[in-house]
Write an enzyme that holds these catalytic residues in place. Structure first.
Site, short mmCIF file in Angstrom:
data_model
loop_
_atom_site.label_atom_id
_atom_site.label_comp_id
_atom_site.label_asym_id
_atom_site.label_seq_id
_atom_site.Cartn_x
_atom_site.Cartn_y
_atom_site.Cartn_z
CG HIS A 74 -1.16 1.31 4.69
ND1 HIS A 74 -0.72 2.59 4.38
CD2 HIS A 74 -1.99 1.46 5.75
CE1 HIS A 74 -1.26 3.46 5.21
NE2 HIS A 74 -2.03 2.81 6.06
CG ASP A 76 -0.64 2.79 0.29
OD1 ASP A 76 -0.59 2.05 1.31
OD2 ASP A 76 -1.71 3.08 -0.27
CG ASP A 106 -2.52 6.53 7.76
OD1 ASP A 106 -2.50 5.29 7.79
OD2 ASP A 106 -3.34 7.18 7.07
CD GLU A 140 -5.35 1.61 4.46
OE1 GLU A 140 -6.38 1.64 5.17
OE2 GLU A 140 -4.67 2.62 4.20
CD GLU A 141 -3.63 5.93 3.31
OE1 GLU A 141 -4.84 6.20 3.15
OE2 GLU A 141 -3.06 6.07 4.40
#
Length: 426
Positions: A74, A76, A106, A140-141
């Site tokens: 991801h 984001d 992340d 995704e977040e």
């Protein structure tokens, strides 16, 4: 500086904060950067948006076999307050051997490894052992609806032939004393984000309440937060504990896990969060004036449940909330698991080829990833973002934490592991 560190730094400098509201900067600039890196070496990117600035990129690299492997991640990141960081979270600063910034772990570091590997192999003209689909996704977040959800619903053809996938939260080095293990994720707890609502009788704050929804909701949340969820040892976690016992050379007593967690705190960090279901109140919203009892009160709860525990989890939540509280899902995703064999064996072999002293072990994630979306179309997911980290770097603490950073040498290690995995031996 290596190409992977440079790419990571450039990605970190692009603010892709996702606060869940949909009003943030969006992923477009990062997606355009990724697409340009791929196109520059002859890999054709497909760029699409689910909403303005909510941009994703997918590309296919032909291999020697049409059976395709999906590598997804991801673009984001979660919010970061610059006042709380030693370096600005969107500086991408490279210092002390590390690349610093929100998303270093992340998971822009992983995206950088994928891009660096793909660019180097394209320049060398090397074909992977199977077709590869690279996906750089939005959202995704939050719920993933603007990213992986949109991709599988509107662009499913891009994932033709994919039966397995790798992504974040696995393959990193973790230490207990001088033993170095590499947890490779084979499962994730399910996600049940819930909005709770209490209805009552509005009135003046100075008078005895007839039915105060704020008080009712507070009592229900306290019951939920204080509930001692029982241990439910799933087969995946049981195997993790057994493999850790072998790696450490000492048995871990599954009948005395609380004591074992104190005895081996570093190793136990790999399993203590997946022994139980959980439900944590995270947001409250009630009232509009101090002297008015409102008619409703709301709260949000982050619920997670182990594979096979969905019904027990929901029944327990409803019992603890009581009849006066209604709940609805903000996001619901089933727990997922994949076999610790087949591709899992290939992942562990790639790690051991670069670090023969390492001990790969199966692992279940406490949270969730876009793997849940891809599971809906039959793609089994593994957490595999290989990193060689120093023992004193708190990998888990940096997820959504302060001063997130990743060692440049760790990224370079990851690129080499990916090459072991994706390219047939010459």
């Amino acid at each position: 500086m290596s190409e992977v560190a440079t790419i990571c730094s450039e990605l970190l400098r692009i603010d892709t904060t996702n606060d869940g509201s949909g009003d943030g900067p969006g992923e477009r600039r990062a997606a355009e950067y990724v697409a340009s890196l791929l196109a520059e070496v002859g890999i054709e990117p497909v760029v699409f948006e689910s909403a303005p600035r909510r941009t994703s990129v997918v590309a296919r690299i032909p291999g020697d076999s049409p059976d395709a492997l999906l590598l997804h991640g991801h673009l984001d990141v979660v919010p970061a307050d610059p006042a709380e960081w030693r370096t600005h979270p969107f500086s991408g600063e490279i210092a002390d051997g590390c690349v610093h910034g929100r998303g270093a772990v992340d998971m822009k570091g992983t995206l950088a490894m994928t891009l660096a590997w793909a660019r180097e192999n394209a320049r060398r003209g090397v074909r992977p052992r199977r077709d590869l689909v690279l996906a750089f996704l939005a959202d995704e977040e939050s719920t993933g609806e603007y990213g992986a959800g949109h991709a599988i619903e509107r662009h499913r053809d891009l994932f033709e032939g994919c039966t397995e996938a790798i992504s974040e939260s696995g393959g990193f080095s973790w230490y207990e004393g001088d033993v170095r293990v590499y947890p490779v994720a084979v499962g994730e707890r399910g996600t049940a984000w819930m909005r709770l609502t209490a209805h009552g009788v509005p009135g003046h704050g100075s008078k005895p309440a007839v039915d105060n929804p704020v008080a009712e909701l507070a009592r229900a949340l306290a019951r939920l937060a204080d509930h001692p969820w029982p241990v439910r040892l799933t087969p995946e976690v049981a195997r993790l504990i057994d493999e850790l016992s072998r790696a450490l050379g000492r048995p871990i007593d599954v009948d005395r896990l609380e004591t074992e967690i104190e005895r081996i705190p570093r190793a136990a960090a790999l399993f203590k969060g997946v022994l139980r279901n959980s439900a944590n109140p995270t947001m409250l919203d009630a009232g509009y004036k101090v002297n008015v009892i409102p008619g409703t009160a709301e709260a949000h709860v982050d619920g997670r449940f182990l594979p096979g525990q969905r019904e027990e989890f929901l029944e327990t939540v409803d019992r603890l909330l009581g009849p006066k509280i209604t709940r609805e899902f903000v996001s619901f995703e089933e727990a997922v698991s994949s076999p610790a064999e087949g591709l899992f064996d290939e992942l562990t072999a790639a790690l051991l080829a670069e670090d023969p002293a390492g001990r790969p072990v199966p692992y279940v994630m406490t949270g969730g990833t876009d793997a849940k979306w891809f599971a809906r179309i039959g793609i089994r997911g593994y957490g595999f973002a290989p990193l060689l980290l120093p023992p004193d770097l708190d990998y888990f603490g940096m997820f959504h934490g302060l001063d997130e950073r990743v060692p440049a040498e760790g990224l370079e290690f990851g690129v080499r592991v990916l090459d072991r995995l994706l390219v047939a031996p010459s």
